[in-house]
Design a protein around this motif. Structure first.
Motif, mmCIF file in Angstrom:
data_model
loop_
_atom_site.group_PDB
_atom_site.id
_atom_site.type_symbol
_atom_site.label_atom_id
_atom_site.label_comp_id
_atom_site.label_asym_id
_atom_site.label_seq_id
_atom_site.Cartn_x
_atom_site.Cartn_y
_atom_site.Cartn_z
ATOM 1 N N SER A 61 -1.614 2.131 -7.768
ATOM 2 C CA SER A 61 -2.899 2.625 -8.301
ATOM 3 C C SER A 61 -2.671 3.868 -9.151
ATOM 4 C CB SER A 61 -3.864 2.956 -7.158
ATOM 5 O OG SER A 61 -4.312 1.766 -6.568
ATOM 6 N N THR A 75 -1.989 -5.221 -7.524
ATOM 7 C CA THR A 75 -2.377 -5.940 -6.305
ATOM 8 C C THR A 75 -1.224 -5.924 -5.306
ATOM 9 O OG1 THR A 75 -3.215 -8.054 -5.460
ATOM 10 C CG2 THR A 75 -1.611 -8.180 -7.238
ATOM 11 N N HIS A 76 -1.573 -6.213 -4.072
ATOM 12 C CA HIS A 76 -0.499 -6.384 -3.092
ATOM 13 C C HIS A 76 -0.434 -7.852 -2.671
ATOM 14 C CE1 HIS A 76 -4.149 -5.770 -0.678
ATOM 15 N NE2 HIS A 76 -3.574 -6.606 0.175
ATOM 16 N N GLU A 124 -6.817 -3.954 -7.765
ATOM 17 C CA GLU A 124 -7.140 -4.820 -6.625
ATOM 18 C C GLU A 124 -8.540 -5.421 -6.766
ATOM 19 O OE1 GLU A 124 -5.050 -5.285 -3.972
ATOM 20 O OE2 GLU A 124 -3.860 -3.478 -3.674
ATOM 21 N N GLN A 181 -11.393 -1.972 -6.967
ATOM 22 C CA GLN A 181 -11.515 -2.768 -5.743
ATOM 23 C C GLN A 181 -12.920 -2.639 -5.147
ATOM 24 O OE1 GLN A 181 -8.667 -1.719 -2.713
ATOM 25 N NE2 GLN A 181 -9.474 -3.207 -1.262
ATOM 26 N N SER A 210 0.840 -1.202 0.000
ATOM 27 C CA SER A 210 0.000 0.000 0.000
ATOM 28 C C SER A 210 0.870 1.244 0.000
ATOM 29 C CB SER A 210 -0.904 0.015 1.237
ATOM 30 O OG SER A 210 -1.857 -0.985 1.119
ATOM 31 N N GLY A 211 0.495 2.218 -0.801
ATOM 32 C CA GLY A 211 1.231 3.484 -0.837
ATOM 33 C C GLY A 211 2.441 3.447 -1.736
ATOM 34 N N SER A 212 2.642 2.347 -2.464
ATOM 35 C CA SER A 212 3.832 2.247 -3.318
ATOM 36 C C SER A 212 3.633 2.995 -4.637
ATOM 37 C CB SER A 212 4.148 0.783 -3.597
ATOM 38 O OG SER A 212 3.044 0.166 -4.236
ATOM 39 N N GLY A 247 -9.496 -7.499 -3.807
ATOM 40 C CA GLY A 247 -9.113 -6.947 -2.504
ATOM 41 C C GLY A 247 -10.249 -6.853 -1.515
ATOM 42 N N TYR A 257 -11.304 6.355 -2.846
ATOM 43 C CA TYR A 257 -11.749 5.627 -1.643
ATOM 44 C C TYR A 257 -13.207 5.243 -1.760
ATOM 45 C CZ TYR A 257 -7.540 7.887 -0.032
ATOM 46 O OH TYR A 257 -6.247 8.333 0.063
#
Lengths: 233, 576
Positions: free
Chosen positions: A49, A209-210, A177, A94, A44-46, A180, B575
């Motif tokens: 997206s 995806t993670h 994702e 997601q 996450s945060g890499s 997810g 979100y």
């Protein structure tokens, strides 16, 4: 790799928070071959997206280029990118992002409705509906076409989102994702569908995806950390 | 009921403009992507959320309703006042004030020769005091200020609606020239010396008294309208409840509620259709002017003559020379214009001229010419009034030059509207001020629509992101919210306009129904000088109000449209 359908060159993306500048992508280079199933893996945060949004022509890079089928996408007018997203690209998110006021069929018809002027819609509607019903049937949703998204399970929602992404026969499917928010069984089912589309129909898939297990099903996996591409496997 | 198109010269341009705008709008609607229409309809009518736009269209409906209703009634007042004021005058009034003008017969002949002039007649107008000795012994004699109007009856009836206002209802064939003639039997019966005839206004010789007058009205219309309005409201409620019931299968309460609402809607609709409408007689409080003088009774009027120089005629001792005449009442009139009805006394031109000291002859300053105060002119086309005023003025100047008058009297040549502008402009001003104040309501409506569209665009920001991700253009997504505001305005206009036009159509019946139901008197005849609530619907005004509200609601919703158009899809989709 086959001829690239999509290429990102030196992609940089900055976000501004007041006076502060946050660099999310640091000069990413990436090419996706036609018919390839590419997975971007990262925590996450890499910035995965963000990379997907740039490649999917949803967002504009701060620097760098995106070539879609050989055309410099951000050198073209915005109208061109809108048309590409409507006709050549499909998105799965997601959180499904279905229109809550439209039924499953309405959501599936949405790309066609965005394209068609009201005056032509009565003539096109039957053909578009037929095609939408075929896709929904293939995804096992033919008995849920009149239901609203809130009346569906998570897996059904994601299949409805997939139907909407596929109905206009895109050349590239971007999936952010897609499993997810689903339990493992439903996630596996969605992955089977995506794999099937890639293998049988030759659809180019770019997925972020993670989850390593999801990534393992791709032809190629690229790893992203802190906005930098680490390596390809 | 609808206004004379002459009062709304821009009606046709407005209608043509409106039609073209509607066609352009239709073309825009047909050429625009279909998702906007479908989503707009879903946002407006989809489930309970639709309560928001439905409620927000109510201020527009109320504003349109009030603006059309109040304007039509005030315009009706203005129009009635205009008609009544016009009725006692003619198209053009040549006013020489109290000093008077000479050569009036020749002036009339020359004015009649102008193209577009139908007739001209001299009129004497002078102030006087009337002494009324009522025929009822228990009422004390009254002294009231009045105006003596000297007319040539046969010519006067050609000037306006004078004859229509006479209340003794002489037969149609009765010669106009004899309207002021005193029948011999009256003269003989009174045993008094011969008296000239006089026609006073009912307000001058009458006493206003409240009385219940029978009036034939249509009963049942008010109930029909109320039931029809209720049926429409219940239909909307039923649709909402039915929709909710469909979405909640197994919830019996919703089904029962939908059936109950549907039954109520049907009952109200049946009441609206089946309530019998029939003519019935009701007693309505009216003001009855009871004449205190009867046919042949004496009315004494006294005036002080004014000389051509403007000096008051005096007796040898220097006291004002009072001219008193006893008139035999041969008729009375009621024009509805209170100022005329309460003060005018029509007498023969010669009699008035004598009383006003305008007959000519030897005066204090030498030979005087016979004079008159006014010349009334009837023209064929009232629209040419201003041009003909100038032509009449020129005729007068030519006459003055030919006759070599050293000091020509100061004339005012004006159309009847200019002559009565003080009264008419007050009524028009009142109407316009009320319209302006009511229009301020729309500012509130505009702010409401702007807020709703902003909130709507904020709430629907995820939809905005989805649409843009699927290829919808920024402007297209923005215009979705413009359409949203436009349709709210359209519903408001349709509701308000339908309601106001229905209300105006059935105003009398509704008034009676309200009076009877609430035991009130909405429009007391004892206060107003009209038989019914006046109304005058201006189609141009209706079109203008409708277009203004549509434009306002569309512009106000641009706030939401702008927010949606500028929204970045990635922000909206980031979100859940």
């Amino acid at each position: 790799m086959t001829e690239p359908i999509l290429e990102g060159r030196s992609l940089v993306k900055d976000y501004h928070m007041g006076a502060a500048r946050l660099r999310v992508l640091h000069g990413v280079d990436l090419a996706v071959g036609r018919g390839e199933f590419l997975c971007v893996l990262g925590p996450s945060g890499s910035g995965k997206s963000t990379l997907l949004h740039l490649l999917g022509l949803l967002d504009k890079p701060t620097a760098g280029r995106v070539r879609f089928e050989g055309t410099d996408a951000f050198g073209q007018p915005k109208r061109w990118r809108d048309r590409m997203r409507n006709q050549a690209i499909g998105f799965v998110f997601q959180f499904y992002h279905l229109m809550p006021d439209l039924s499953v069929l309405g959501n599936t018809l949405l790309p066609a409705m965005i394209q068609a002027p009201a005056v032509l819609w009565p003539m096109r509607r039957a053909g578009e509906r037929k095609r939408a019903m075929e896709v929904l049937e293939r995804l096992g949703l033919s008995d849920r076409v009149d239901h609203l998204p809130r009346e569906l399970s998570g897996g059904e929602r994601q299949r409805a989102a997939l139907a909407r992404a596929l109905v206009h026969r895109p050349r590239v499917l971007f999936a952010d994702e897609p499993t997810g928010n689903l339990d493992s069984a439903t996630g596996a089912e969605i992955m089977r569908v995506i794999e099937d589309l890639n293998r049988r129909d030759g659809l180019t898939v770019v997925m972020v995806t993670h989850d390593q297990r999801v990534a393992d099903r791709a032809d190629r996996v690229v790893r992203l950390r802190d906005g930098r591409l680490l390596h390809t496997s | 009921m609808f206004a004379d198109t002459g009062t709304s010269a821009w009606l046709w341009p407005a209608l043509v403009g409106g039609g073209l705008a509607a066609l352009a709008l239709l073309a825009l609607v047909l050429l625009t992507p279909v998702y906007k229409h479908i989503l707009c309809a879903k946002y407006l009518f989809g489930g309970w959320k639709a309560v928001v736009p439905m409620v927000s269209c109510l201020p527009a409906a109320l504003g349109v309703f009030l603006l059309i209703l109040v304007f039509a009634i005030m315009d009706g007042f203005a129009e009635e006042t205009r008609k009544m004021t016009r009725g006692t005058l003619s198209d053009i009034i040549v006013d020489a004030h109290m000093e008077g003008l000479p050569y009036y017969d020749e002036l009339c002949r020359r004015v009649e020769a102008i193209e577009g002039v139908e007739a001209a007649t001299p009129i004497i107008e002078t102030y006087a005091v009337a002494r009324i000795k009522p025929r009822f012994g228990f009422v004390k004699p009254l002294v009231r200020p009045c105006r003596i109007i000297g007319i040539r009856p046969a010519e006067k009836v050609r000037m306006g609606r004078f004859r229509e206002y006479l209340k003794r209802q002489r037969p149609e064939a009765y010669p106009s020239a004899d309207l002021l003639r005193v029948p011999e039997r009256i003269s003989e019966a009174s045993g008094e010396p011969p008296r000239p005839g006089g026609i006073p206004g009912i307000g001058l010789i009458g006493a206003p008294m409240a009385a219940a007058e029978p009036e034939t009205v249509e009963a049942g219309v008010g109930r029909r309208v109320a039931a029809a309005a209720g049926a429409v409201v219940m239909l909307i409620v039923t649709l909402f409840v039915w929709r909710a019931a469909r979405r909640r299968p197994g919830h019996v309460g919703w089904i029962v509620g939908a059936v109950a609402c549907g039954a109520a809607c049907l009952a109200l609709a049946a009441t609206a259709v089946l309530t019998p409408v029939h003519e019935t007689e009701v007693e309505r409080d009216q003001v009855i002017d009871v004449p205190l003088l009867g046919y042949g009774d004496t009315l004494v009027v006294s005036t002080i003559p004014i000389r051509a120089s403007g000096a008051i005629a005096t007796e040898p001792g220097g006291l004002p020379k009072v001219q008193s005449r006893a008139l035999a009442v041969v008729d009375y009139f009621k024009s509805g214009f209170w100022e005329a009805d309460s003060s005018n006394v029509y007498v023969d031109f010669d009699v008035a001229q004598q009383m006003a000291g305008m007959t000519g002859g030897e005066g204090e300053e030498g030979a005087e010419l016979a004079r008159t105060n006014q010349v009334h002119v009837r023209i064929t086309d009232p629209a040419r009034g201003k041009d003909l005023c100038q032509a009449v003025e020129k005729v007068w100047f030519d006459l003055v030059r030919e006759k070599g008058l050293a000091t020509a009297p100061r004339l005012t040549v004006s159309t009847w509207e200019e002559h009565q502008h003080m009264i008419l402009s007050v009524v028009d001003m009142q109407r316009n001020i009320v319209a302006l104040m009511l229009s301020a309501m729309f500012l509130g409506f505009g702010v409401l629509i702007a807020l709703i569209s902003y909130v709507m665009a904020y709430i629907k920001s995820r939809d905005v992101g989805i649409l843009k991700a699927l290829g919808a253009r920024d402007a297209g997504v923005g215009s979705l919210f413009l359409g949203y505001g436009f349709i709210i305005g359209l519903i408001g206009v349709a509701l308000g306009m339908t309601g106001s036009l229905l209300m105006l159509h059935y105003l009398d019946a509704i008034e009676i129904w309200v009076n009877e139901t609430l035991d009130v008197d909405v429009f007391p005849r004892t206060m107003y000088y009209f038989d019914n609530i006046p109304r005058n619907i201006s189609p141009a005004w209706c079109v203008a109000v409708g277009l203004a509200v549509l434009a306002l609601s569309t512009l106000a919703s641009a706030v939401g449209g702008l927010l949606a158009a500028l929204k970045q899809p990635v922000e909206a989709l980031r979100y859940e």
